[in-house]
Design an enzyme around this catalytic site. Structure first.
Site, PDB file in Angstrom:
ATOM      1  N   ASN A  80      -9.478  -3.118   3.531  1.00 31.03           N
ATOM      2  CA  ASN A  80     -10.512  -2.391   2.645  1.00 31.03           C
ATOM      3  C   ASN A  80     -11.859  -2.790   3.320  1.00 31.03           C
ATOM      4  O   ASN A  80     -12.031  -3.336   4.330  1.00 31.03           O
ATOM      5  CB  ASN A  80     -10.199  -2.389   1.489  1.00 31.03           C
ATOM      6  N   ARG A  81     -12.906  -2.396   2.311  1.00 26.67           N
ATOM      7  CA  ARG A  81     -14.253  -2.417   2.862  1.00 26.67           C
ATOM      8  C   ARG A  81     -15.122  -3.886   2.349  1.00 26.67           C
ATOM      9  O   ARG A  81     -14.751  -4.291   1.313  1.00 26.67           O
ATOM     10  CB  ARG A  81     -14.899  -1.458   2.297  1.00 26.67           C
ATOM     11  N   HIS A 106     -11.374  -2.737   6.923  1.00 28.35           N
ATOM     12  CA  HIS A 106     -10.171  -3.129   7.364  1.00 28.35           C
ATOM     13  C   HIS A 106     -10.095  -4.348   8.759  1.00 28.35           C
ATOM     14  O   HIS A 106      -9.505  -4.459   9.540  1.00 28.35           O
ATOM     15  CB  HIS A 106      -9.156  -2.320   8.197  1.00 28.35           C
ATOM     16  N   HIS A 180      -0.220  -0.379   5.529  1.00 27.52           N
ATOM     17  CA  HIS A 180      -0.975   0.691   5.321  1.00 27.52           C
ATOM     18  C   HIS A 180       0.061   2.134   5.976  1.00 27.52           C
ATOM     19  O   HIS A 180      -0.442   3.096   6.463  1.00 27.52           O
ATOM     20  CB  HIS A 180      -2.094   0.817   6.525  1.00 27.52           C
ATOM     21  N   TYR A 182       1.822   5.444   5.610  1.00 24.94           N
ATOM     22  CA  TYR A 182       1.831   6.817   4.775  1.00 24.94           C
ATOM     23  C   TYR A 182       3.239   7.339   4.573  1.00 24.94           C
ATOM     24  O   TYR A 182       3.835   7.462   5.361  1.00 24.94           O
ATOM     25  CB  TYR A 182       1.088   7.680   5.963  1.00 24.94           C
ATOM     26  N   ASP A 254      -9.066   7.521  -2.946  1.00 21.20           N
ATOM     27  CA  ASP A 254      -9.353   6.392  -2.170  1.00 21.20           C
ATOM     28  C   ASP A 254      -9.681   5.377  -2.901  1.00 21.20           C
ATOM     29  O   ASP A 254     -10.937   5.104  -2.952  1.00 21.20           O
ATOM     30  CB  ASP A 254      -9.923   6.698  -1.104  1.00 21.20           C
ATOM     31  N   GLN A 291      -4.620   0.001  -3.708  1.00 20.78           N
ATOM     32  CA  GLN A 291      -5.524   1.062  -3.112  1.00 20.78           C
ATOM     33  C   GLN A 291      -4.618   2.403  -3.155  1.00 20.78           C
ATOM     34  O   GLN A 291      -3.841   2.374  -2.196  1.00 20.78           O
ATOM     35  CB  GLN A 291      -6.379   0.856  -1.917  1.00 20.78           C
ATOM     36  N   GLU A 318      -1.506   0.767  -0.920  1.00 26.28           N
ATOM     37  CA  GLU A 318      -2.070  -0.566  -0.259  1.00 26.28           C
ATOM     38  C   GLU A 318      -2.181  -1.657  -1.286  1.00 26.28           C
ATOM     39  O   GLU A 318      -3.284  -1.721  -1.815  1.00 26.28           O
ATOM     40  CB  GLU A 318      -3.484  -0.200   0.549  1.00 26.28           C
TER      41      GLU A 318
END
Length: 356
Positions: A80-81, A106, A180, A182, A254, A291, A318
């Protein structure tokens, strides 16, 4: 049960990549490669017995060497950030790569999914595992400490994919790992165009709001009476377009959901289901947050089987620490002290229901 090893191509750096496929007694299959410890395939039946791959991805190593969406990837050193792409630890400020507006996302562009791992297989009664290990050297991505990371994937006969994260560093550092992958459990699996009509439940009373560059503000806000509320199951796309209390619009999800749990406790984080196929994924974890990402911006021209993936074609769960925790003392700490062991778990339980 059993693990099949097969060649999966050669990278531009001339590393020979191997794919490991675990199959349980129910016929469910999970494939992972030792490049990036990436989940490439998850084969799951629907309620009619049709086996389909429900993980978005690429058909060759060339796709995973680029892999801008981080399909199936292990993300680190910090998922993440990190706001302003910097943090201070023990009085020293570390500057990271700005690869997402002013944030470090990331870990930057040279991420963990672009690295080779050493693989080790283990086969036991009712469960097979593959462990992937690598050394993230001191100041790789700008983070201090030589960090040894091991991620173990286990597929058991209860149709559970268990992801165990382990790390240890020789110096104080910050760590928050995640996967991660999907998912799309609709008809056709990864070929299903959208997840918006599928159903989601998230066991969370609150989330961490973000600013205009998607970095947490530090606030913790209730989901009550907002488009963020998935405490009762409803369609993923049902409330997209609605405003939040700060007048921002939920264009897609998100967001970091704060899980209703005590530290160290493994709880159910989410339930993701599709009425047409009967497929269900239950997510359990001991991480403090998850997340939920519905991939509104996704745009891939050539995925597996030459499928084009566009916005909302998959959903990620996540499991991780709160974003930007290293810059928010009020959040659960992301600091890993020298010699301490980092241990976290996520469990994805796959099931079929006829009563959705």
């Amino acid at each position: 049960m059993g693990i099949i090893r097969e060649a999966y191509g050669v990278t531009k750096n001339e590393d020979r990549v191997t794919k490991y496929t675990m199959t349980n007694q129910n016929g469910m299959r999970v494939s992972i490669i030792d490049f990036g410890a990436v989940i490439t395939n998850i084969w799951m039946p629907d309620k009619y017995g049709v086996l389909e791959d429900i993980a978005l991805g690429f058909g060759s190593i060339e796709g995973y060497e680029v892999n801008k969406p981080a399909f199936g990837a292990i993300v680190g050193r910090v998922a993440n950030r990190i706001s302003n792409a910097s943090f201070t630890l023990n009085g020293k400020t570390y500057q990271l790569e700005q690869n997402d507006e002013t944030n470090c996302l990331h870990g930057g562009t040279k991420r963990f999914e672009k690295r080779m791992y050493k693989a080790e297989c283990s086969m036991e009664e009712g469960a097979d595992s593959v462990s992937f290990t690598r050394l993230s050297k001191d100041m790789e991505q700008g983070f201090p400490g030589n960090l040894t990371v091991t991620v173990t994937y286990t597929l058991n006969d209860a149709n559970e994919l268990i992801i165990d994260y382990y790390a240890v560093s020789d110096a104080d550092t910050v760590v928050s790992l995640t996967n991660h992958c999907y998912y799309n459990i609709g008809k056709g699996g990864h070929k299903c165009k959208t997840v918006l009509g599928q159903t989601l439940q998230v066991f969370s009373d609150a989330y961490t709001p973000v600013n205009e560059v998607l970095a947490p503000t530090g606030e913790i806000r209730s989901v009550e009476n907002t488009a963020m509320d998935f405490r009762e199951p409803h369609r993923i796309g049902e409330r997209i377009g609605e405003p939040l209390p700060d007048d921002s619009i939920v264009a897609g999800y998100d967001h970091n959901y704060i899980l209703n749990k005590e530290d160290g406790e493994i709880v159910k984080a989410a339930v993701y289901s599709d009425r047409e196929t009967g497929r269900v994924i239950e997510v359990f974890t001991d991480f403090p947050g998850v997340q939920v990402y519905t991939a509104r911006e996704l745009s891939v021209e050539s995925g597996k089987e030459d499928i084009s993936y566009s916005g909302f074609a998959g959903i990620c769960f996540e499991t991780q620490n709160y974003p930007d925790a290293v810059n928010h003392p009020e959040f659960p700490s992301a600091v890993l002290r020298a010699g301490e062991e980092y241990k976290r778990t996520a469990v994805f339980r796959f099931a079929i229901s006829d009563t959705l």
